[in-house]
Design an enzyme around this catalytic site. Structure first.
Site, PDB file in Angstrom:
ATOM      1  N   LEU A 125       0.930  -1.357  -0.192  1.00 13.86           N
ATOM      2  CA  LEU A 125      -0.118   0.235   0.219  1.00 13.86           C
ATOM      3  C   LEU A 125       1.199   1.474   0.220  1.00 13.86           C
ATOM      4  O   LEU A 125       1.503   0.987   0.635  1.00 13.86           O
ATOM      5  CB  LEU A 125      -0.962  -0.091   1.673  1.00 13.86           C
ATOM      6  CG  LEU A 125      -1.569   1.329   1.521  1.00 13.86           C
ATOM      7  CD1 LEU A 125      -2.711   0.999   0.043  1.00 13.86           C
ATOM      8  CD2 LEU A 125      -1.982   1.460   2.790  1.00 13.86           C
ATOM      9  N   PRO A 130       6.964  11.614   0.022  1.00  7.71           N
ATOM     10  CA  PRO A 130       8.518  12.690   0.539  1.00  7.71           C
ATOM     11  C   PRO A 130       7.952  14.065   2.169  1.00  7.71           C
ATOM     12  O   PRO A 130       8.316  14.069   2.856  1.00  7.71           O
ATOM     13  CB  PRO A 130       9.269  13.326  -0.011  1.00  7.71           C
ATOM     14  CG  PRO A 130       8.575  11.997  -1.346  1.00  7.71           C
ATOM     15  CD  PRO A 130       7.415  11.438  -1.063  1.00  7.71           C
ATOM     16  N   GLY A 133       2.770  13.360   5.132  1.00  6.22           N
ATOM     17  CA  GLY A 133       2.359  10.954   6.455  1.00  6.22           C
ATOM     18  C   GLY A 133       1.625  11.513   6.635  1.00  6.22           C
ATOM     19  O   GLY A 133       0.029  11.321   5.989  1.00  6.22           O
ATOM     20  N   TYR A 233     -11.492   8.210   0.795  1.00  5.34           N
ATOM     21  CA  TYR A 233     -12.594   7.197   1.115  1.00  5.34           C
ATOM     22  C   TYR A 233     -11.702   6.175   1.096  1.00  5.34           C
ATOM     23  O   TYR A 233     -12.239   5.648   2.836  1.00  5.34           O
ATOM     24  CB  TYR A 233     -14.078   7.403   0.469  1.00  5.34           C
ATOM     25  CG  TYR A 233     -14.798   6.662   1.003  1.00  5.34           C
ATOM     26  CD1 TYR A 233     -15.282   6.535   2.719  1.00  5.34           C
ATOM     27  CD2 TYR A 233     -14.760   5.774   0.696  1.00  5.34           C
ATOM     28  CE1 TYR A 233     -16.564   5.744   3.157  1.00  5.34           C
ATOM     29  CE2 TYR A 233     -16.204   4.123   0.697  1.00  5.34           C
ATOM     30  CZ  TYR A 233     -16.691   4.581   2.503  1.00  5.34           C
ATOM     31  OH  TYR A 233     -17.253   3.746   3.133  1.00  5.34           O
ATOM     32  N   GLU A 242      -6.253  -0.982  10.402  1.00 12.49           N
ATOM     33  CA  GLU A 242      -4.675  -1.443  10.585  1.00 12.49           C
ATOM     34  C   GLU A 242      -3.699  -0.846  12.207  1.00 12.49           C
ATOM     35  O   GLU A 242      -2.883  -1.453  12.474  1.00 12.49           O
ATOM     36  CB  GLU A 242      -4.071   0.454   9.401  1.00 12.49           C
ATOM     37  CG  GLU A 242      -2.579   0.096   9.877  1.00 12.49           C
ATOM     38  CD  GLU A 242      -2.820   1.511   8.675  1.00 12.49           C
ATOM     39  OE1 GLU A 242      -3.075   2.197   8.120  1.00 12.49           O
ATOM     40  OE2 GLU A 242      -0.584   1.220   7.929  1.00 12.49           O
ATOM     41  N   GLN A 337      16.391  -3.316  30.120  1.00  9.99           N
ATOM     42  CA  GLN A 337      18.141  -2.863  31.325  1.00  9.99           C
ATOM     43  C   GLN A 337      18.060  -4.166  32.201  1.00  9.99           C
ATOM     44  O   GLN A 337      19.950  -4.741  32.435  1.00  9.99           O
ATOM     45  CB  GLN A 337      17.133  -1.962  31.947  1.00  9.99           C
ATOM     46  CG  GLN A 337      18.365  -1.110  32.520  1.00  9.99           C
ATOM     47  CD  GLN A 337      19.306  -0.719  32.808  1.00  9.99           C
ATOM     48  OE1 GLN A 337      19.698   0.086  31.352  1.00  9.99           O
ATOM     49  NE2 GLN A 337      20.250  -0.389  33.308  1.00  9.99           N
TER      50      GLN A 337
HETATM   51  C1  LIG Z   1       8.726   1.958   8.232  1.00  7.54           C
HETATM   52  C2  LIG Z   1       8.064   2.510   7.903  1.00  7.54           C
HETATM   53  C3  LIG Z   1       6.996   1.454   7.074  1.00  7.54           C
HETATM   54  C4  LIG Z   1       6.442   2.221   6.826  1.00  7.54           C
HETATM   55  N1  LIG Z   1       5.247   1.575   5.682  1.00  7.54           N
HETATM   56  C5  LIG Z   1       4.107   2.109   5.443  1.00  7.54           C
HETATM   57  C6  LIG Z   1       3.195   1.708   3.911  1.00  7.54           C
HETATM   58  O1  LIG Z   1       3.450   0.713   3.926  1.00  7.54           O
HETATM   59  N2  LIG Z   1       2.980   2.591   3.631  1.00  7.54           N
HETATM   60  C7  LIG Z   1       2.835   3.889   3.266  1.00  7.54           C
HETATM   61  O2  LIG Z   1       1.715   4.644   2.934  1.00  7.54           O
HETATM   62  N3  LIG Z   1       3.166   4.320   4.707  1.00  7.54           N
HETATM   63  C8  LIG Z   1       4.306   3.503   5.645  1.00  7.54           C
HETATM   64  N4  LIG Z   1       4.979   4.344   5.836  1.00  7.54           N
HETATM   65  C9  LIG Z   1       4.737   5.621   6.421  1.00  7.54           C
HETATM   66  C10 LIG Z   1       4.360   5.893   8.169  1.00  7.54           C
HETATM   67  O3  LIG Z   1       2.575   5.991   8.216  1.00  7.54           O
HETATM   68  C11 LIG Z   1       4.797   7.583   8.131  1.00  7.54           C
HETATM   69  O4  LIG Z   1       5.785   7.285   8.031  1.00  7.54           O
HETATM   70  C12 LIG Z   1       3.561   8.117   9.511  1.00  7.54           C
HETATM   71  O5  LIG Z   1       2.212   8.573   8.604  1.00  7.54           O
HETATM   72  C13 LIG Z   1       4.051   9.833  10.026  1.00  7.54           C
HETATM   73  O6  LIG Z   1       4.502  10.437   8.445  1.00  7.54           O
HETATM   74  P1  LIG Z   1       5.543  11.365   8.217  1.00  7.54           P
HETATM   75  O7  LIG Z   1       6.898  10.473   8.319  1.00  7.54           O
HETATM   76  O8  LIG Z   1       5.085  11.806   6.755  1.00  7.54           O
HETATM   77  O9  LIG Z   1       5.824  12.510   9.601  1.00  7.54           O
HETATM   78  P2  LIG Z   1       5.193  13.846   9.756  1.00  7.54           P
HETATM   79  O10 LIG Z   1       3.258  13.924   8.930  1.00  7.54           O
HETATM   80  O11 LIG Z   1       5.761  15.076   8.870  1.00  7.54           O
HETATM   81  O12 LIG Z   1       5.262  14.179  10.933  1.00  7.54           O
HETATM   82  C14 LIG Z   1       6.204  14.787  11.671  1.00  7.54           C
HETATM   83  C15 LIG Z   1       5.888  14.852  12.964  1.00  7.54           C
HETATM   84  O13 LIG Z   1       5.535  15.584  12.747  1.00  7.54           O
HETATM   85  C16 LIG Z   1       3.937  15.385  13.469  1.00  7.54           C
HETATM   86  N5  LIG Z   1       2.784  15.990  13.542  1.00  7.54           N
HETATM   87  C17 LIG Z   1       2.002  15.952  12.317  1.00  7.54           C
HETATM   88  N6  LIG Z   1       1.294  16.123  11.931  1.00  7.54           N
HETATM   89  C18 LIG Z   1       0.951  17.053  13.694  1.00  7.54           C
HETATM   90  C19 LIG Z   1      -0.385  17.627  14.014  1.00  7.54           C
HETATM   91  N7  LIG Z   1      -1.429  17.959  13.505  1.00  7.54           N
HETATM   92  N8  LIG Z   1       0.233  18.459  15.669  1.00  7.54           N
HETATM   93  C20 LIG Z   1       0.991  17.372  16.344  1.00  7.54           C
HETATM   94  N9  LIG Z   1       1.874  16.657  15.576  1.00  7.54           N
HETATM   95  C21 LIG Z   1       2.389  16.041  14.379  1.00  7.54           C
HETATM   96  C22 LIG Z   1       4.287  13.815  13.789  1.00  7.54           C
HETATM   97  O14 LIG Z   1       3.812  12.881  15.181  1.00  7.54           O
HETATM   98  C23 LIG Z   1       5.372  13.759  13.864  1.00  7.54           C
HETATM   99  O15 LIG Z   1       6.037  13.502  14.880  1.00  7.54           O
HETATM  100  C24 LIG Z   1       6.050   3.863   7.041  1.00  7.54           C
HETATM  101  C25 LIG Z   1       7.060   4.414   7.833  1.00  7.54           C
HETATM  102  C26 LIG Z   1       7.936   3.294   8.181  1.00  7.54           C
HETATM  103  C27 LIG Z   1       9.061   4.457   9.061  1.00  7.54           C
END
Ligand SMILES: Cc1cc2nc3c(=O)[nH]c(=O)nc-3n(C[C@H](O)[C@H](O)[C@H](O)COP(=O)(O)OP(=O)(O)OC[C@H]3O[C@@H](n4cnc5c(N)ncnc54)[C@H](O)[C@@H]3O)c2cc1C
Length: 380
Positions: A125, A130, A133, A233, A242, A337
């Site tokens: 999925l 970049p 998220g 949706y 999930e 630990q």
């Molecule tokens: C090993 C791994 C596997 C993954 N597998 C998949 C996959 O199969 N498919 C897929 O689509 N995605 C996948 N992901 C992506 C994952 O779902 C996202 O990393 C996650 O949703 C967070 O998004 P981001 O990394 O862009 O962080 P960001 O959204 O940029 O967030 C960065 C920080 O800001 C905080 N933040 C953001 N918005 C807010 C808010 N409104 N209020 C307060 N704090 C906020 C976050 O909590 C976080 O601490 C994977 C990620 C990893 C690391």
């Protein structure tokens, strides 16, 4: 005895999943983690036991079970000893195939769901990008209509099974409208227009987390999944499941860490007695046991509500995800630990479990996003 919402029948399945996990996966976990890859044939092994289609109808090669059968698998997978392996198989069964089963046409189900359940086609999925998220409304990848279908251009980030997949279930913009509107879902086959490279990461070493590029990737008309411009949706539709699965995985992992650490503490001596002879460590273990129990209770409660309300349990599921993910990492840290220096040695596996647990408060919606959802649900 079965603990609700599970029945004795689910417990029989639990025994058979556990046997499979301990006999066919766990012995290879260290080798696959070191190789930073598990073989694709693992999907075939799961399929042979019917474990890739527990909740799917028999007509598509599934077992005709329900989400509780799937929940058993999610919890037991933690015993394989590799978060990466559990993530790869979990992504296939819990996030990539559900949109096909729920929104796919009969033709799409025959072409993608049937081979996915048979372990012949691996699915991923691909939502995260970049620059987007947590903020799914910020997705940028776009799809341009051409004769017979669409051309997709853009990037996807952190995609589990991203390299090995035969089909990527992905979201792209189909109108120039921004925000939640104008997103559509597509089933994208392997082709020259799609490339994926594996990213090195803290935990989940055996899984291929990929940065992906779609450069004029062609998607035929018949591979639009769900309705055009209604992709948001579809993204939302599987979030609760999930998150529940992540909670179940954390409960399973915490149980394994607790059992391992008690066994270690009983046989390791210091100052002439086993580690369990020290009140400071006994109390830590008592706290861990309490966390494992409370996490399981909260998660099973959310699962029960999810089942009885046909998936409408946002508050309970969000709480279960929030309560279990940081707790799991904290439990791993405590267990590490108690292992002393052995805790940082690969041989004892607890360091791997700690690394693997760190993704929990981030993946599938971060802890901060869970709190934002709860703030809305609770009208704070
Ligand atoms: C090993 C791994 C596997 C993954 N597998 C998949 C996959 O199969 N498919 C897929 O689509 N995605 C996948 N992901 C992506 C994952 O779902 C996202 O990393 C996650 O949703 C967070 O998004 P981001 O990394 O862009 O962080 P960001 O959204 O940029 O967030 C960065 C920080 O800001 C905080 N933040 C953001 N918005 C807010 C808010 N409104 N209020 C307060 N704090 C906020 C976050 O909590 C976080 O601490 C994977 C990620 C990893 C690391």
């Amino acid at each position: 005895m079965a603990e609700p919402p599970f029945t004795d029948e689910h417990e029989l399945l639990r025994e058979s999943v556990r046997r499979f996990v301990l006999a066919e996966l766990a012995p290879h976990a260290s080798e696959w983690e070191a190789a930073r890859w598990f073989p694709d044939s693992v999907f075939g092994a799961f399929a042979q036991h019917g474990f890739l289609g527990l909740k799917y109808p028999e007509a598509y090669g599934g077992q005709g079970g329900d989400v509780l059968h799937e929940a058993v698998l999610a919890e037991e997978l933690a015993r394989c000893g590799s978060g990466g392996l559990a993530a790869g198989v979990g992504a296939h069964v819990n996030i990539a195939t559900p949109p096909i089963a729920k929104f796919g046409t009969e033709d799409q189900k025959q072409r993608y769901l049937v081979p996915a359940i048979a372990g012949e086609k691996i699915a991923a999925l691909a939502i995260t990008e970049p620059d987007a998220g947590s903020d799914v409304a910020g997705l940028k990848m776009h799809a341009r209509r051409v004769d017979g279908g669409w051309l997709l251009n853009g990037s996807k980030m952190f995609i589990t099974n991203g390299v090995r997949a035969h089909v990527w279930v992905t979201a792209a913009r189909t109108t120039s409208e921004g925000g939640h509107h104008g997103l559509s879902f597509f089933l994208v086959d392997r082709q020259d227009g799609v490339s994926a490279s594996k990213i090195d990461k803290l935990g989940w070493h055996a899984s291929d987390t990929a940065l992906m590029s779609f450069d004029d990737a062609f998607v035929p008309e018949e591979n639009l999944l769900g309705r055009e411009n209604e992709g948001f949706y579809l993204i939302m539709a599987n979030f609760q499941w999930e998150r529940l699965v992540m909670a179940l995985g954390a409960v399973g992992a915490m149980q394994v860490a607790y059992d391992k650490t008690v066994a270690f503490a009983r046989q390791r001596n210091a100052f002439g007695r086993p580690l369990t002879g020290f009140q400071a460590l006994r109390h830590k273990l008592a706290d861990v046991a309490t966390t494992v129990h409370t996490s399981r209770v909260v998660t099973y409660d959310a699962l029960r509500r999810f089942v009885t309300t046909d998936g409408d349990a946002v508050k309970e599921v969000t709480m279960a995800k929030l309560a279990t993910q940081r707790a799991c990492f904290d439990v791993m840290d405590t267990c590490l630990q108690i292992h002393g220096g052995a805790g940082s040695m690969e041989e004892y596996e607890i360091e791997r479990m700690a690394r693997d647990a760190r993704l929990g408060p981030i993946g599938g919606g971060t802890d901060e996003i869970m709190r934002e959802i709860l703030a809305k649900v609770l009208a704070l």
